[in-house]
Each structure stands twice: as C-alpha cells, then as structure tokens.
Motif scaffolding. Structure first.
Motif, PDB file in Angstrom:
ATOM      1  N   ASP A 278       0.850  -1.193   0.000  1.00  0.00           N
ATOM      2  CA  ASP A 278       0.000   0.000   0.000  1.00  0.00           C
ATOM      3  C   ASP A 278       0.881   1.236   0.000  1.00  0.00           C
ATOM      4  OD1 ASP A 278      -2.927  -0.819   0.336  1.00  0.00           O
ATOM      5  OD2 ASP A 278      -1.953  -2.016   1.885  1.00  0.00           O
ATOM      6  N   PHE A 279       0.523   2.173  -0.870  1.00  0.00           N
ATOM      7  CA  PHE A 279       1.290   3.414  -0.991  1.00  0.00           C
ATOM      8  C   PHE A 279       0.344   4.597  -0.912  1.00  0.00           C
ATOM      9  CE2 PHE A 279       3.032   6.768  -3.866  1.00  0.00           C
ATOM     10  CZ  PHE A 279       4.062   7.172  -3.016  1.00  0.00           C
ATOM     11  N   ILE A 280       0.577   5.491   0.050  1.00  0.00           N
ATOM     12  CA  ILE A 280      -0.213   6.712   0.183  1.00  0.00           C
ATOM     13  C   ILE A 280       0.530   7.818  -0.562  1.00  0.00           C
ATOM     14  CG2 ILE A 280      -1.238   8.357   1.786  1.00  0.00           C
ATOM     15  CD1 ILE A 280      -1.210   6.160   3.889  1.00  0.00           C
ATOM     16  N   ALA A 281       0.064   8.121  -1.768  1.00  0.00           N
ATOM     17  CA  ALA A 281       0.743   9.124  -2.592  1.00  0.00           C
ATOM     18  C   ALA A 281       0.502  10.523  -2.042  1.00  0.00           C
ATOM     19  CB  ALA A 281       0.256   9.026  -4.032  1.00  0.00           C
ATOM     20  N   THR A 282      -0.763  10.826  -1.764  1.00  0.00           N
ATOM     21  CA  THR A 282      -1.135  12.108  -1.172  1.00  0.00           C
ATOM     22  C   THR A 282      -2.266  11.833  -0.203  1.00  0.00           C
ATOM     23  OG1 THR A 282      -2.861  12.662  -2.797  1.00  0.00           O
ATOM     24  CG2 THR A 282      -0.585  13.258  -3.360  1.00  0.00           C
ATOM     25  N   SER A 283      -2.777  12.899   0.388  1.00  0.00           N
ATOM     26  CA  SER A 283      -3.907  12.727   1.302  1.00  0.00           C
ATOM     27  C   SER A 283      -5.160  12.273   0.571  1.00  0.00           C
ATOM     28  CB  SER A 283      -4.199  14.047   2.019  1.00  0.00           C
ATOM     29  OG  SER A 283      -4.531  15.058   1.065  1.00  0.00           O
ATOM     30  N   ARG A 284      -5.161  12.327  -0.764  1.00  0.00           N
ATOM     31  CA  ARG A 284      -6.353  11.983  -1.538  1.00  0.00           C
ATOM     32  C   ARG A 284      -6.153  10.815  -2.493  1.00  0.00           C
ATOM     33  NH1 ARG A 284      -7.346  15.802  -4.910  1.00  0.00           N
ATOM     34  NH2 ARG A 284      -5.564  17.160  -4.558  1.00  0.00           N
ATOM     35  N   LYS A 285      -4.947  10.246  -2.526  1.00  0.00           N
ATOM     36  CA  LYS A 285      -4.664   9.137  -3.429  1.00  0.00           C
ATOM     37  C   LYS A 285      -3.955   8.015  -2.672  1.00  0.00           C
ATOM     38  CE  LYS A 285      -4.179  11.827  -7.688  1.00  0.00           C
ATOM     39  NZ  LYS A 285      -3.236  12.197  -8.790  1.00  0.00           N
ATOM     40  N   ARG A 286      -4.454   6.809  -2.870  1.00  0.00           N
ATOM     41  CA  ARG A 286      -3.850   5.651  -2.230  1.00  0.00           C
ATOM     42  C   ARG A 286      -3.823   4.498  -3.227  1.00  0.00           C
ATOM     43  NH1 ARG A 286      -6.569   3.943   3.212  1.00  0.00           N
ATOM     44  NH2 ARG A 286      -5.639   5.943   3.784  1.00  0.00           N
ATOM     45  N   TYR A 287      -2.694   3.811  -3.305  1.00  0.00           N
ATOM     46  CA  TYR A 287      -2.530   2.703  -4.240  1.00  0.00           C
ATOM     47  C   TYR A 287      -2.411   1.385  -3.469  1.00  0.00           C
ATOM     48  CZ  TYR A 287      -1.386   6.248  -7.747  1.00  0.00           C
ATOM     49  OH  TYR A 287      -1.424   7.330  -8.599  1.00  0.00           O
ATOM     50  N   ASN A 288      -2.960   0.332  -4.060  1.00  0.00           N
ATOM     51  CA  ASN A 288      -2.782  -1.026  -3.555  1.00  0.00           C
ATOM     52  C   ASN A 288      -2.319  -1.897  -4.715  1.00  0.00           C
ATOM     53  OD1 ASN A 288      -4.539  -3.901  -3.247  1.00  0.00           O
ATOM     54  ND2 ASN A 288      -3.331  -3.313  -1.473  1.00  0.00           N
ATOM     55  N   LEU A 289      -1.158  -2.532  -4.559  1.00  0.00           N
ATOM     56  CA  LEU A 289      -0.574  -3.366  -5.600  1.00  0.00           C
ATOM     57  C   LEU A 289      -0.287  -4.741  -5.019  1.00  0.00           C
ATOM     58  CD1 LEU A 289       2.058  -0.746  -6.846  1.00  0.00           C
ATOM     59  CD2 LEU A 289      -0.188  -1.173  -7.851  1.00  0.00           C
ATOM     60  N   GLY A 290      -0.353  -5.782  -5.872  1.00  0.00           N
ATOM     61  CA  GLY A 290      -0.078  -7.088  -5.314  1.00  0.00           C
ATOM     62  C   GLY A 290      -0.025  -8.215  -6.311  1.00  0.00           C
ATOM     63  N   TYR A 291       0.360  -9.371  -5.772  1.00  0.00           N
ATOM     64  CA  TYR A 291       0.434 -10.620  -6.539  1.00  0.00           C
ATOM     65  C   TYR A 291      -0.202 -11.722  -5.703  1.00  0.00           C
ATOM     66  CZ  TYR A 291       2.408 -15.054  -8.153  1.00  0.00           C
ATOM     67  OH  TYR A 291       2.554 -16.353  -8.567  1.00  0.00           O
ATOM     68  N   HIS A 292      -0.936 -12.618  -6.359  1.00  0.00           N
ATOM     69  CA  HIS A 292      -1.655 -13.681  -5.667  1.00  0.00           C
ATOM     70  C   HIS A 292      -1.463 -14.995  -6.423  1.00  0.00           C
ATOM     71  CE1 HIS A 292      -5.798 -15.378  -4.214  1.00  0.00           C
ATOM     72  NE2 HIS A 292      -4.768 -15.960  -3.610  1.00  0.00           N
ATOM     73  N   PHE A 293      -0.856 -15.981  -5.751  1.00  0.00           N
ATOM     74  CA  PHE A 293      -0.724 -17.331  -6.306  1.00  0.00           C
ATOM     75  C   PHE A 293      -1.646 -18.264  -5.542  1.00  0.00           C
ATOM     76  CE2 PHE A 293       1.075 -21.583  -5.712  1.00  0.00           C
ATOM     77  CZ  PHE A 293       1.051 -22.043  -7.024  1.00  0.00           C
ATOM     78  N   ASN A 294      -2.345 -19.124  -6.290  1.00  0.00           N
ATOM     79  CA  ASN A 294      -3.288 -20.032  -5.658  1.00  0.00           C
ATOM     80  C   ASN A 294      -3.217 -21.397  -6.339  1.00  0.00           C
ATOM     81  OD1 ASN A 294      -5.765 -20.027  -3.694  1.00  0.00           O
ATOM     82  ND2 ASN A 294      -6.441 -21.164  -5.487  1.00  0.00           N
ATOM     83  N   GLU A 295      -3.188 -22.458  -5.532  1.00  0.00           N
ATOM     84  CA  GLU A 295      -3.222 -23.827  -6.044  1.00  0.00           C
ATOM     85  C   GLU A 295      -4.373 -24.558  -5.374  1.00  0.00           C
ATOM     86  OE1 GLU A 295       0.201 -27.015  -6.729  1.00  0.00           O
ATOM     87  OE2 GLU A 295      -0.481 -27.007  -4.632  1.00  0.00           O
ATOM     88  N   THR A 296      -5.277 -25.104  -6.174  1.00  0.00           N
ATOM     89  CA  THR A 296      -6.442 -25.809  -5.653  1.00  0.00           C
ATOM     90  C   THR A 296      -6.504 -27.209  -6.241  1.00  0.00           C
ATOM     91  OG1 THR A 296      -7.653 -23.711  -5.522  1.00  0.00           O
ATOM     92  CG2 THR A 296      -8.937 -25.735  -5.350  1.00  0.00           C
ATOM     93  N   GLY A 297      -6.596 -28.194  -5.355  1.00  0.00           N
ATOM     94  CA  GLY A 297      -6.760 -29.577  -5.780  1.00  0.00           C
ATOM     95  C   GLY A 297      -8.068 -30.130  -5.261  1.00  0.00           C
TER      96      GLY A 297
END
Length: 831
Positions: free
Chosen positions: A478-497
């Motif tokens: 999570d990155f708070i760029a300014t008081s009015r902008k916030r970013y959320n970045l990510g990666y998700h790996f999932n294995e289902t059997g």
C-alpha cells in the motif's frame, strides 16, 4: 487540558510540591486504583498533585510528563512504575489541532522506532545532541524536531496539523442498522461490536446478518446457501482473514460456522469488488479478526439452546496476545426443543429421517454434533512489524443405525456423514515509512465431505469423499501518494486440488478422480478522493492466469460515488470476475441426501471457467435521520452447468452448459430516532437461465431455480444502554418449481413434467422477535441474557417441492422451513 498543569515544574522541593509516594496514594484512594513500584524508584521525587478534576488516565499522563519514570498499564486501574533505563531519552505528548491526544503516531530517531500511546505520550532514546526525531501519522503532516528542542522531563507538548483532507472512509453510515456502513470502495462493512440487535437473532451470526441487506437472501432458508443477486452459494467467495472457506455452515447450513467472537468486522461486496479479490462471481464476504494487541485479559462464556462456547484473549507480554474461541453443540448431553426443530428441518426427506410407509428399512440412534475452534496469535515485535497467525477447525457429523428384516434376520448397519474445514495462515506486515506498507501471507484450506451409506436390502455399501485442498501466497503493498490518493498493488498465487472418490462393494466399483489447477493474479487499485471530498472512486485492474486452462483474464473493477446537492449521492459500480471452482450434484441421494453438492474444478469443456459481468447504478438520499436508497443492477454469469443447479425435475441427470442473466432494483428506507430505528427494503428482480441443446425439445430459456421476483424485509429496533429489542418481518414470493402434466403425470415409466420451472411456490412469510439485556456482576464481569423467536406466528413455509416415483405413482415431497423456534442465551463477559 490536563497537560497545562505540567508547565514550569521541576523536581526540587517547594511549597506546593509533595513526595511522589504521597501523591500516588492520594490518586489510588481517589480512583480506587493501584500503583506497583519499588520504594527506591520514587524516593526523593517531589511533584505537585494533579488537578482533582482530571480523569484517572489523565492523571497518569500528568505523572509521565513530570517524573523521570515509566508508567505501564497492567489493567484499567492498575499501573506498574519503573525507573527509566540509563540512557539519554527525550519525551513528549502529541496533540491534534483540537488539543486531543494522538495515539499510534510513528516516532523515529537514529536508533529507535516506536509509537505514541493512547495518551499521545512517548519517550525515545537518542544517540547524540545533534540527532533529530521524525513524527508521522496518517492524515497529519509529518514533523521533524531537533533533540535540543526536547527535554527528558518535564515533557513538552507537540501539535501535529492535519493534512488538507484525508481520504473519507465512509460513504454512508448506519446503512441499514447501527454499525453497518458503506465504505469508500463500495463494500458494506459490518462492525459487530457496534451493531444493534437484528430480529430473530441473539448471536452475531455473520451469514444471517448479511441477509438483512437488500439483494441477499437464502431461498431455502439455509444461512450458508446465500443467493447474492440471483447467484448460487458456490459462486460466493467466503473468506476468513484472507483464507477461503469451502464450508460456511453448522447444522449442514442452518448456522454460521465462523464463531462471532473472533470476527471483528465483515466486508460484503455485491458489485465493484476491489481487484485484490479473486473468485466469487456472485459476491464476496470477508470476515476479519482484530489486529489490536490487547494489554489485559478478556474472556467470555456463552450457552444457548443449540450450543455452548467460550472465548479468551490472553496478553503475552506487552507485544503479543492470543485469542482462542470454541463452540460445541449441546446435543451430546441435552436435546432441547430448539435443537429438535433444527434437526427435523435439516434432515427432513433424507436417509436420516425416513418418511412414508413403503420403506423396508427403519432408522434409530441418530447422533448429531458440531463444533468449531479458532485462534489468532498477534505479535508486534516493533512499532513497524505485525505477525499474525490464524487457525480454524469446523466440523459437522451425523450418524445413525439403519435396520431391515432380510430373510427373517434383523440386519443393522451404521450410516454416517461428516463435513469439516481446516484453515490456517501466517501473515507478516511491515511499515517501511509513513507512506509505504507491505504484507505477505501464506495460507491453506482443506475441506472434506465424507459419507458412508449402507443399502441393506441390496447388500450394498457406498463410500463417498469430496476433498478440496487449497494453498496460496499473497503479496501486497500500500502506498499513500497524497492525502487523496492511495494505491494497492499485489500478486496472488493459488493452487487448488479437488479429489472425488466413490467406492461400491456390490458390484465392486471404485473411482478416484483428482484434479489440480494453479492461478496467478496480478492486481492494482487506486483509491481517490477529490479535494472537497464529494467525489470518491476506487478503480482497479486484475490480471488472472489459469495454467491448466491456459486462460488469461483481464478484469476491471470500479466503484464511484458523487455527492450531489441536497443530501443526494450517486454511485456507479462495475466488475468482471472469474472462478475456477464450482459445485455439482451427481445424485440428490449422494452423501445420504444431506449435502449432495460436491466441489469440482473447471476443465474447459464439461465444466467451463465461470465468468461474470455486472453493472449497477444507485441513488441515495440522506438527510438528518432519514436514508432512502435505490439501486438498479444487471448481471450475467456464463459457464454454469445443468448439474450445478440441483434440478429435481426432467433435467436432474442432464449434462449441459449455459448461463443466467439477472436484473433488478433494490429499494431501502431507513429512519433513525435517538434509540429507535426502522428500516424496510424491497427488491424486484428477474432471473432466467439459457441452456442450449437440451434433450427432448426442452425449452432453452426458463426461470432460474432461485428466481425470487419480490422480496420485502422490514425491522424495528430499540437500542438502550442495557436493553436491546428488535422485531421484523421477512416476505418473498415463492421460488420456481416444475409441475407434472395434469391427467398424465406418469409416461413411459417415468414422471411426465411440464416445462422446467413453469410454476411457483406460495409466498414465504416469517415474523421474528429478539431481545437482550446487559447487567453488571461486579468488577469487570458483565452478563447478557437474550431471547429470540424465529417464526413467532408458526407459519408453515414451503421452500422446495419436487416429485418422486413410488410404485408407479407420483409422490409429492415438500421441504418445510423452520416453524416456531425459540432460543434463549446467557453470556458472561470479563473485560
């Protein structure tokens, strides 16, 4: 404020000053408090007594500010006093522009990082006189201070100014009840500690509470079978602290499986789901436990007419706490009338309860039980780091003996079915600086459904297993760029059997099918709030790749809100989503007919990848204590299978792939007075299937099995300091059913059906009441007594109807909802 009394003080003795030990005794007597200290620690320290009008915590803060000692709360009125370590330190009290203390402010020196306490106080070591400290907090301007401007004692006050405008967290507060808000990302958040009581409910049941929202209900009255805007239960993502749960109900669906004591908040998304979520083409429900390290013991014990349970939150020093919660059904020791109502409801028309006089077998010795156990370990090794360990066990089990007279010999065998879910995760979060935070989570979930069924007449034994094993890794920043902008970045790996096993002894047959699918998701989200706070939107993009299917999906997500004039707010939502898991029914008698649905994986042919597209637009009016909302939506889900819909007509054994389209309008009116609140919600919806290439010239377009066109929910609640009351009515039109051809019910040795879902059941109506009363038991003990009645008018509601062929004649089976069902509870809390 209380800190002004510290100005100009010193440790020398003058007319107004007293020995610190004497001042401590005065405070103990005034507030019935307790200070623990060594005599040598307070010796030769003199101080003016704090103002008698101060509260206890303010008096302790005054002492912190004006003595060279450390004060640590070990309870609400217990404080341990110790000398400050022999190192150079400075201290301060941080205030906001309104002169209120600011807690959790991040304070950083060259060799130490910590946070201010609840009183805004901090004491931090420093390396040299030329050093500086940095102060930062979300929503406030950062500040740098030279060590020379600070003192070891008395501590000075520091004010942090607010930034221009922090992101507004809430779009609509108290949406349908106190403690239920619509957040800036479009999610509906339920805060259980703040919630008012709901009709017919005395526990904080997550899935029952969600049904109070417009567009969410259970057509068959099972809380785990939630239909969110016309979808089936397998199309919902139900997660606990980021872990997907494949079993969400006790009593095979009548009670939520996640203990409410470990659920702090719940986020529900019907549309516009943030890009960090995968799966859940119909809806998303995420339960969240608290991330607060508690510094004092909390515990509770509770019993009602269904189950008993307990909860404990134990501090493990000042940096960690352990929460443990457990529930167990009472059926092993006591069979209450409420338990019997639930038992008869969930096991009707199954192998457990034989109905009809033509059966050659009888059943007895029914034993049913359920339990759940969950824990959460939270450890904060520093002000910048959080480590969280979660674990959950959920179990349901039923067994009974089946008897039959065969060749003049009384044969007996024990049948059984069990359903359980194990889940666990470890999560680590780190604050890099006031703007950047990161999180890594590793999790696992294992769901198992097993059944053993003996057919005594045919000397046959059937073993069945449906097993889901899921593991995953999630990285987020999570990155708070300014008081009015916030970013959320990510990666998700999932294995289902998924493993499905079927073993028959006569004739000998065994089938074991295991499939595995892996997915990779990359996502990004931007939260934006305009300078005047009237415009807010959350926009995101998710790239999802399924390796087995070799499919890459690009899925945009959006929630937008705009405050208009005169109390109006416009909102727009949209999303594309996909899902690789779904449920199917091979035979309605599978797993003793109790839980016939089994999980499968998408294979690209007979079980396609589920894909959904949805859009909605709404208008809300909120002024004073009135809230009126209207929201229209359109949703299409493609890739559903005929087997996955649970048909009990001519399509029961048909294979096919299709889609459904649903659209509707949801209305809500909510009025609040000081202690009273009233709400009523109405939903008008239409939901149709499309299945091409069906056999025997069956029409390709017909109503969905959960096509409930009209729904009305009304409630009136009173919330006092100790007494809480609620009453309400739940009505909806009947679900579609398929009738037989009149006068020609049986043809070609089979049932002769009309077109699928050509008719509807009668309407469903239920009146509920509930109430709780809180009382003091002395000290930190509190009690709460509760009572509720589900379906107080004892209306007979039919939630499903189908036909069976018996001795060449059609037999009508009607599934009845719960009748008059009372419940009482008693909870003892230690806080």
């Amino acid at each position: 404020m209380f800190w002004i009394f510290s100005l100009g003080t010193s440790y020398g003795q003058d007319v107004k000053k007293q020995p610190l030990e004497q001042v401590l005794k005065q405070i103990e007597q005034q507030y019935n408090a307790r200070f623990s200290y060594a005599d040598t620690s307070v010796k030769d320290i003199f101080i003016e007594a704090p103002d008698a009008l101060l509260r206890f915590r303010e008096s302790v803060t005054y002492l912190k500010q004006n003595t060279p000692l450390t004060y640590t709360f070990t309870g609400k009125r217990q404080v341990a006093i110790s000398p400050i370590l022999k190192e150079r330190t400075v201290c301060g009290i941080i205030l906001d522009p309104s002169q209120n203390p600011l807690k959790d402010v991040l304070i950083t020196s060259s060799n130490k990082t910590l946070r201010s306490d609840e009183d805004g106080f901090f004491r931090i070591p420093y390396a040299s006189n030329s050093d500086e400290i940095q102060l930062s907090a979300n929503g406030y301007e950062s500040k740098s201070l030279a060590i020379g401007s600070l003192k070891s004692s008395p501590c000075i006050t520091i004010r942090l100014d607010k930034t221009i405008l922090p992101l507004d967290e809430v779009v609509i507060t108290n949406y349908i009840a106190r403690g239920i808000d619509i957040k800036r990302d479009g999610g509906i958040e339920i805060n259980f500690p703040k919630m008012e009581i709901l009709p017919g409910v005395i526990e904080s049941d997550v899935l029952l509470t969600s049904q109070a929202l417009p567009g969410i209900q259970s057509v068959n009255e099972r809380v785990s079978d939630l239909n969110i805007r016309g979808g089936t239960q397998d199309q919902n993502l139900i997660a606990w602290d980021g872990i997907r749960l494949y079993q969400s109900g006790h009593f095979f669906g009548l009670i939520s499986a996640v203990n409410p004591n470990l659920t702090d908040k719940v986020r529900i998304y019907k549309n516009g789901t943030p890009a960090r979520y995968s799966d859940g083409v119909s809806g998303t429900i995420e339960m969240q436990s608290s991330e607060q390290v508690n510094d004092s013991l909390r515990a509770s014990l509770e019993v009602n007419l269904i189950n008993a349970g307990g909860f404990v939150d134990v501090p493990l020093g000042s940096q960690a706490s352990l929460q443990i919660s457990a529930r167990q059904s009472l059926s092993d020791v006591l069979e209450t009338p409420t338990y019997r109502q639930y038992f008869d409801r969930v096991f009707q028309d199954t192998e457990v309860i034989r109905s009809g006089s033509n059966s050659m077998t009888t059943t007895d010795d029914e034993l049913f039980s359920f339990y759940d156990t969950s824990l959460r370990l939270l450890y904060k090794p520093s002000a910048r780091d959080i480590i969280q360990l979660n674990g959950l066990v959920v179990d349901n089990a039923i067994s009974f003996r089946e008897s039959a007279l065969i060749n003049n010999i009384n044969e007996r065998q024990q049948n059984s079915a069990s359903q359980n879910n194990l889940a666990g995760s470890i999560k680590y979060s780190h604050i890099w600086n006031p703007k950047w935070t990161s999180m890594i989570q590793i999790y696992g979930s294992n769901y198992t459904l097993e059944g053993t069924n003996f057919d005594l007449v045919n000397n046959q034994r059937l073993l069945q297993t449906n097993d889901v094993l899921e593991n995953g890794l999630r990285l987020e920043a999570d990155f708070i760029a300014t008081s009015r902008k916030r970013y959320n970045l990510g990666y998700h790996f999932n294995e289902t059997g998924v493993t499905n096993i079927q073993d028959v002894n006569n004739p000998v047959f065994r089938s074991s099918i295991k499939e595995v699918i892996r997915s990779h998701g990359v996502f990004g989200t931007l939260d934006y709030s305009s300078k005047n706070g009237k415009t807010q939107w959350t926009g995101g993009l998710r790239g999802q790749y399924y390796d087995k299917l070799d499919v890459l999906r690009i899925e945009p997500r959006l929630f937008f809100s705009q405050r208009l004039a005169r109390g109006f707010t416009l909102s727009v939502s949209g999303e594309l989503k996909s899902q690789a898991t779904s449920q199917t029914v091979n035979f309605q008698s599978d797993f003793l007919g109790i839980e016939s649905r089994r999980w499968i994986l998408a294979n690209g042919t007979t079980a396609p990848l589920l894909k959904s597209a949805q859009g909605s637009i709404g208008l809300a009016y909120k002024k004073n204590s009135w809230l009126v909302t209207a929201e229209g939506y359109y949703k299409e889900v493609d890739g559903i299978t005929v087997q996955g819909q649970g048909f009990q007509n001519q399509l029961q054994f048909v294979r096919g792939v299709g889609s459904y389209k649903t659209n509707g309008i949801e209305f809500l009116v909510h009025k609040r007075w000081e202690k009273l609140s009233f709400r009523t919600g109405y939903t008008l919806a239409n939901n149709d299937y499309t299945f091409n290439n069906l056999p025997n010239n069956i029409t390709s377009h017909f109503p969905n099995n959960v096509d409930v066109q009209h729904s009305l929910k009304t409630a009136l609640a009173y919330t006092g300091e100790k007494l809480r009351l609620s009453t309400g009515v739940n009505w909806h039109s009947g679900k579609p059913i398929t009738t037989l051809v009149t006068g020609n019910e049986v043809a070609n040795n089979g049932l002769n059906f009309n077109s699928p879902n050509n008719s509807n059941l009668s309407g469903y109506i239920r009146f509920d009441v509930s109430g709780t009363y809180t009382f003091n038991l002395g000290g930190r003990l509190r009690g709460e007594a509760g009572a509720s009645v589900w379906n107080i008018l004892n209306n007979e509601n039919i939630v499903n109807s189908y036909f069976l062929l018996s001795d060449g004649q059609p037999t009508t089976i009607r599934e009845r909802a719960l009748k008059f069902t009372p419940n009482i509870s008693l909870k003892i809390r230690y806080n």
